[in-house]
Write a protein that holds these residues in place. Structure first.
Motif, PDB file in Angstrom:
ATOM      1  N   ASN A  46       0.847  -1.181   0.000  1.00 16.40           N
ATOM      2  CA  ASN A  46       0.000   0.000   0.000  1.00 16.40           C
ATOM      3  C   ASN A  46       0.891   1.242   0.000  1.00 16.40           C
ATOM      4  O   ASN A  46       1.696   1.431   0.911  1.00 16.40           O
ATOM      5  CB  ASN A  46      -0.912  -0.007   1.235  1.00 16.40           C
ATOM      6  N   ALA A  47       0.743   2.079  -1.017  1.00 15.02           N
ATOM      7  CA  ALA A  47       1.626   3.242  -1.160  1.00 15.02           C
ATOM      8  C   ALA A  47       1.486   4.218  -0.007  1.00 15.02           C
ATOM      9  O   ALA A  47       2.441   4.917   0.342  1.00 15.02           O
ATOM     10  CB  ALA A  47       1.336   3.950  -2.485  1.00 15.02           C
ATOM     11  N   GLY A  48       0.317   4.266   0.614  1.00 10.68           N
ATOM     12  CA  GLY A  48       0.104   5.237   1.679  1.00 10.68           C
ATOM     13  C   GLY A  48       0.419   4.745   3.070  1.00 10.68           C
ATOM     14  O   GLY A  48       0.817   5.524   3.942  1.00 10.68           O
ATOM     15  N   THR A  49       0.269   3.421   3.304  1.00  3.96           N
ATOM     16  CA  THR A  49       0.427   2.904   4.667  1.00  3.96           C
ATOM     17  C   THR A  49       1.250   1.620   4.750  1.00  3.96           C
ATOM     18  O   THR A  49       1.417   1.084   5.841  1.00  3.96           O
ATOM     19  CB  THR A  49      -0.958   2.623   5.276  1.00  3.96           C
ATOM     20  N   TYR A  50       1.727   1.117   3.633  1.00  2.00           N
ATOM     21  CA  TYR A  50       2.465  -0.138   3.519  1.00  2.00           C
ATOM     22  C   TYR A  50       1.542  -1.337   3.782  1.00  2.00           C
ATOM     23  O   TYR A  50       1.423  -2.229   2.948  1.00  2.00           O
ATOM     24  CB  TYR A  50       3.663  -0.194   4.474  1.00  2.00           C
ATOM     25  N   PHE A  51       0.878  -1.376   4.940  1.00  2.00           N
ATOM     26  CA  PHE A  51      -0.036  -2.461   5.287  1.00  2.00           C
ATOM     27  C   PHE A  51      -1.464  -2.115   4.842  1.00  2.00           C
ATOM     28  O   PHE A  51      -1.794  -0.952   4.602  1.00  2.00           O
ATOM     29  CB  PHE A  51      -0.039  -2.709   6.798  1.00  2.00           C
ATOM     30  N   GLY A  52      -2.309  -3.147   4.777  1.00  2.81           N
ATOM     31  CA  GLY A  52      -3.721  -2.929   4.531  1.00  2.81           C
ATOM     32  C   GLY A  52      -4.434  -2.479   5.794  1.00  2.81           C
ATOM     33  O   GLY A  52      -3.887  -2.546   6.909  1.00  2.81           O
ATOM     34  N   ALA A  53      -5.692  -2.054   5.646  1.00  2.71           N
ATOM     35  CA  ALA A  53      -6.451  -1.524   6.780  1.00  2.71           C
ATOM     36  C   ALA A  53      -6.645  -2.569   7.871  1.00  2.71           C
ATOM     37  O   ALA A  53      -6.590  -2.257   9.070  1.00  2.71           O
ATOM     38  CB  ALA A  53      -7.805  -1.009   6.293  1.00  2.71           C
ATOM     39  N   GLY A  54      -6.872  -3.848   7.478  1.00  4.33           N
ATOM     40  CA  GLY A  54      -7.069  -4.898   8.467  1.00  4.33           C
ATOM     41  C   GLY A  54      -5.839  -5.121   9.329  1.00  4.33           C
ATOM     42  O   GLY A  54      -5.947  -5.274  10.560  1.00  4.33           O
ATOM     43  N   THR A  55      -4.670  -5.150   8.711  1.00  4.47           N
ATOM     44  CA  THR A  55      -3.418  -5.332   9.461  1.00  4.47           C
ATOM     45  C   THR A  55      -3.164  -4.158  10.387  1.00  4.47           C
ATOM     46  O   THR A  55      -2.731  -4.339  11.543  1.00  4.47           O
ATOM     47  CB  THR A  55      -2.234  -5.505   8.492  1.00  4.47           C
ATOM     48  N   ILE A  56      -3.435  -2.958   9.918  1.00  7.84           N
ATOM     49  CA  ILE A  56      -3.239  -1.769  10.746  1.00  7.84           C
ATOM     50  C   ILE A  56      -4.153  -1.821  11.970  1.00  7.84           C
ATOM     51  O   ILE A  56      -3.733  -1.511  13.096  1.00  7.84           O
ATOM     52  CB  ILE A  56      -3.485  -0.494   9.924  1.00  7.84           C
ATOM     53  N   ASP A  57      -5.402  -2.225  11.763  1.00 12.71           N
ATOM     54  CA  ASP A  57      -6.332  -2.356  12.892  1.00 12.71           C
ATOM     55  C   ASP A  57      -5.878  -3.446  13.865  1.00 12.71           C
ATOM     56  O   ASP A  57      -5.997  -3.288  15.093  1.00 12.71           O
ATOM     57  CB  ASP A  57      -7.735  -2.689  12.381  1.00 12.71           C
ATOM     58  N   ASN A  58      -5.342  -4.542  13.327  1.00 15.09           N
ATOM     59  CA  ASN A  58      -4.843  -5.628  14.164  1.00 15.09           C
ATOM     60  C   ASN A  58      -3.707  -5.148  15.063  1.00 15.09           C
ATOM     61  O   ASN A  58      -3.679  -5.423  16.269  1.00 15.09           O
ATOM     62  CB  ASN A  58      -4.373  -6.785  13.269  1.00 15.09           C
ATOM     63  N   ILE A  59      -2.782  -4.411  14.486  1.00  9.83           N
ATOM     64  CA  ILE A  59      -1.650  -3.894  15.261  1.00  9.83           C
ATOM     65  C   ILE A  59      -2.137  -2.872  16.278  1.00  9.83           C
ATOM     66  O   ILE A  59      -1.659  -2.834  17.424  1.00  9.83           O
ATOM     67  CB  ILE A  59      -0.597  -3.286  14.316  1.00  9.83           C
ATOM     68  N   ARG A  60      -3.108  -2.044  15.887  1.00  7.65           N
ATOM     69  CA  ARG A  60      -3.664  -1.072  16.833  1.00  7.65           C
ATOM     70  C   ARG A  60      -4.293  -1.780  18.034  1.00  7.65           C
ATOM     71  O   ARG A  60      -4.165  -1.332  19.181  1.00  7.65           O
ATOM     72  CB  ARG A  60      -4.711  -0.199  16.140  1.00  7.65           C
ATOM     73  N   THR A  61      -4.935  -2.913  17.784  1.00  7.38           N
ATOM     74  CA  THR A  61      -5.529  -3.694  18.883  1.00  7.38           C
ATOM     75  C   THR A  61      -4.456  -4.165  19.849  1.00  7.38           C
ATOM     76  O   THR A  61      -4.620  -4.091  21.079  1.00  7.38           O
ATOM     77  CB  THR A  61      -6.303  -4.901  18.323  1.00  7.38           C
ATOM     78  N   HIS A  62      -3.344  -4.682  19.309  1.00  6.87           N
ATOM     79  CA  HIS A  62      -2.227  -5.112  20.168  1.00  6.87           C
ATOM     80  C   HIS A  62      -1.711  -3.947  21.009  1.00  6.87           C
ATOM     81  O   HIS A  62      -1.422  -4.108  22.205  1.00  6.87           O
ATOM     82  CB  HIS A  62      -1.097  -5.679  19.310  1.00  6.87           C
ATOM     83  N   LEU A  63      -1.577  -2.773  20.399  1.00  7.99           N
ATOM     84  CA  LEU A  63      -1.081  -1.602  21.119  1.00  7.99           C
ATOM     85  C   LEU A  63      -2.073  -1.168  22.196  1.00  7.99           C
ATOM     86  O   LEU A  63      -1.656  -0.747  23.288  1.00  7.99           O
ATOM     87  CB  LEU A  63      -0.818  -0.463  20.131  1.00  7.99           C
ATOM     88  N   ASN A  64      -3.363  -1.282  21.909  1.00  8.87           N
ATOM     89  CA  ASN A  64      -4.372  -0.929  22.913  1.00  8.87           C
ATOM     90  C   ASN A  64      -4.296  -1.859  24.119  1.00  8.87           C
ATOM     91  O   ASN A  64      -4.463  -1.423  25.267  1.00  8.87           O
ATOM     92  CB  ASN A  64      -5.771  -0.983  22.293  1.00  8.87           C
ATOM     93  N   VAL A  65      -4.050  -3.150  23.864  1.00 14.66           N
ATOM     94  CA  VAL A  65      -3.906  -4.111  24.959  1.00 14.66           C
ATOM     95  C   VAL A  65      -2.699  -3.743  25.821  1.00 14.66           C
ATOM     96  O   VAL A  65      -2.756  -3.788  27.062  1.00 14.66           O
ATOM     97  CB  VAL A  65      -3.758  -5.542  24.405  1.00 14.66           C
ATOM     98  N   ILE A  66      -1.612  -3.356  25.167  1.00 16.71           N
ATOM     99  CA  ILE A  66      -0.409  -2.954  25.903  1.00 16.71           C
ATOM    100  C   ILE A  66      -0.712  -1.733  26.774  1.00 16.71           C
ATOM    101  O   ILE A  66      -0.269  -1.634  27.919  1.00 16.71           O
ATOM    102  CB  ILE A  66       0.738  -2.664  24.918  1.00 16.71           C
ATOM    103  N   ASP A  67      -1.498  -0.779  26.225  1.00 15.98           N
ATOM    104  CA  ASP A  67      -1.858   0.409  26.999  1.00 15.98           C
ATOM    105  C   ASP A  67      -2.718   0.037  28.206  1.00 15.98           C
ATOM    106  O   ASP A  67      -2.521   0.560  29.313  1.00 15.98           O
ATOM    107  CB  ASP A  67      -2.606   1.405  26.108  1.00 15.98           C
ATOM    108  N   VAL A  68      -3.677  -0.867  27.994  1.00 18.59           N
ATOM    109  CA  VAL A  68      -4.559  -1.298  29.082  1.00 18.59           C
ATOM    110  C   VAL A  68      -3.752  -1.971  30.184  1.00 18.59           C
ATOM    111  O   VAL A  68      -4.016  -1.790  31.387  1.00 18.59           O
ATOM    112  CB  VAL A  68      -5.653  -2.245  28.554  1.00 18.59           C
ATOM    113  N   GLU A  69      -2.763  -2.765  29.793  1.00 20.85           N
ATOM    114  CA  GLU A  69      -1.928  -3.460  30.774  1.00 20.85           C
ATOM    115  C   GLU A  69      -0.878  -2.545  31.389  1.00 20.85           C
ATOM    116  O   GLU A  69      -0.048  -2.983  32.182  1.00 20.85           O
ATOM    117  CB  GLU A  69      -1.252  -4.662  30.103  1.00 20.85           C
ATOM    118  N   ASP A  70      -0.892  -1.269  30.958  1.00 18.84           N
ATOM    119  CA  ASP A  70       0.014  -0.257  31.509  1.00 18.84           C
ATOM    120  C   ASP A  70       1.478  -0.604  31.272  1.00 18.84           C
ATOM    121  O   ASP A  70       2.338  -0.337  32.103  1.00 18.84           O
ATOM    122  CB  ASP A  70      -0.243  -0.060  33.006  1.00 18.84           C
ATOM    123  N   ARG A  71       1.735  -1.246  30.123  1.00 21.84           N
ATOM    124  CA  ARG A  71       3.114  -1.503  29.725  1.00 21.84           C
ATOM    125  C   ARG A  71       3.594  -0.359  28.841  1.00 21.84           C
ATOM    126  O   ARG A  71       2.892   0.072  27.928  1.00 21.84           O
ATOM    127  CB  ARG A  71       3.230  -2.831  28.967  1.00 21.84           C
TER     128      ARG A  71
END
Length: 334
Positions: free
Chosen positions: A81-106
């Motif tokens: 993807n020229a604008g984001t490298y990854f597709g929208a689904g992958t970006i959302d997946n990674i965002r979910t992982h980051l949200n979990v890390i935030d919730v766990e206060d890591r």
């Protein structure tokens, strides 16, 4: 035209090494590794990515991190993807992982994507994940910036950072939103060609500002290159003074034990560390062989797969030590 910036905030300050010159502001990274085949190569690439991410801790730390950083394997894309490298689904997946890390206060300082990103891709991913993003080139430059100790090593890293910074000049119009929606972004390449195909952004004050930014970078690069040329002359004089004494250059993958080997052979103390790129300065030691003959052994900067071309060119002067060697000794990991 809203403003002119540089993708990845760390390079707005050249490198983001701490004020005390030790370590980086990006000590804790979340690693994103695209999948590819064969699996054995993927495993090696993932391990290398995790070790790179672990190498930003200050070298003076006594409690070396024994655990690898958090990471996620994502599906590799046949079409980038020229604008984001990854597709929208992958970006959302990674965002979910980051949200979990935030919730766990890591604590996570930045996201490391183990591939090369364009300036627009990097900026859009930063918008999507709401935190700094480092690609492979940026992280290695960041590591080198935190490791440089001698004046020459610092100049070489700064030269590489300037080359990288030049490819990260981004112009924006309107409000910035994730994935470029509602706004327009373009990267001006090192050749000065607009990546946006025109559309009214190639003239006026914005273009003058971009030209000014490029000229400032070129001026800085020229000053550094002059200083490095003087250092090259000094090294040539030192080599001439050593003529008649065989030179052995120890080369190999970063963290393959080169410094430890040179220290053991010369019975001297050389800094060694269990992280990548602990040595950025070529160091020469005298060694007496069992035959009684004296040789010089040179400890060199380590190599890594897919080493960014900016660093190869910036450290060309240091690698001259290998070219001048009578014997090249390869240190390998078993």
């Amino acid at each position: 035209m809203k403003w002119l910036g540089v993708a990845w905030s760390g390079l707005r300050r050249h490198f983001s090494s701490r004020a005390d010159g030790v370590g980086s502001i990006y000590d804790k990274l979340f690693v994103v590794q695209p999948r590819f085949h064969p699996p054995l190569l993927l495993k090696a690439k993932l391990l290398e990515a995790l070790r790179l991410a672990n190498s930003l801790a200050p070298l003076t730390a006594t409690d070396l991190k024994s655990d690898f950083p958090s990471y996620v394997l994502v599906q590799g894309r046949r079409k980038i993807n020229a604008g984001t490298y990854f597709g929208a689904g992958t970006i959302d997946n990674i965002r979910t992982h980051l949200n979990v890390i935030d919730v766990e206060d890591r604590e996570i300082d930045a996201v490391f994507v183990n591939t090369s990103l364009s300036g627009v891709q990097q900026r859009n991913l930063e918008d999507a994940w709401e935190r700094p993003v480092l690609d492979r080139v940026g992280l290695i430059i960041e590591i080198f910036g935190s490791r440089a100790r001698s004046k020459e090593a610092k100049l070489q890293v700064e030269l590489a950072a300037l080359d990288f910074k030049r490819t990260r000049l981004i112009r924006e119009k309107g409000e910035r939103k994730a994935f470029g929606a509602g706004g327009e972004q373009e990267v001006v390449s090192a050749r000065g060609a607009s990546g946006g195909g025109g559309r009214g952004f190639t003239s006026g004050s914005g273009e003058s500002e971009l030209q000014l930014q490029r000229r400032r970078i070129s001026d800085q690069k020229h000053k550094i290159q002059v200083a490095l040329a003087k250092a090259k002359q000094t090294r040539s004089l030192h080599r001439r003074n050593r003529e008649g004494i065989p030179l052995v250059a120890v080369v190999g993958y970063t963290n393959a034990g080169k410094s430890t080997l040179v220290g053991a052979l010369s019975k001297s103390s050389l800094y060694s560390d269990d992280r990548l790129f602990a040595t950025l300065d070529t160091q020469v030691r005298s060694v007496i062989l069992p035959s009684g003959r004296r040789v010089l052994v040179s400890d060199t900067v380590g190599f890594i797969s897919d080493l960014p071309t900016q660093l190869v060119e910036a450290f060309h002067a240091t690698l001259e030590e290998v070219v001048a060697a009578d014997i090249v000794l390869v240190s390998t990991l078993l």
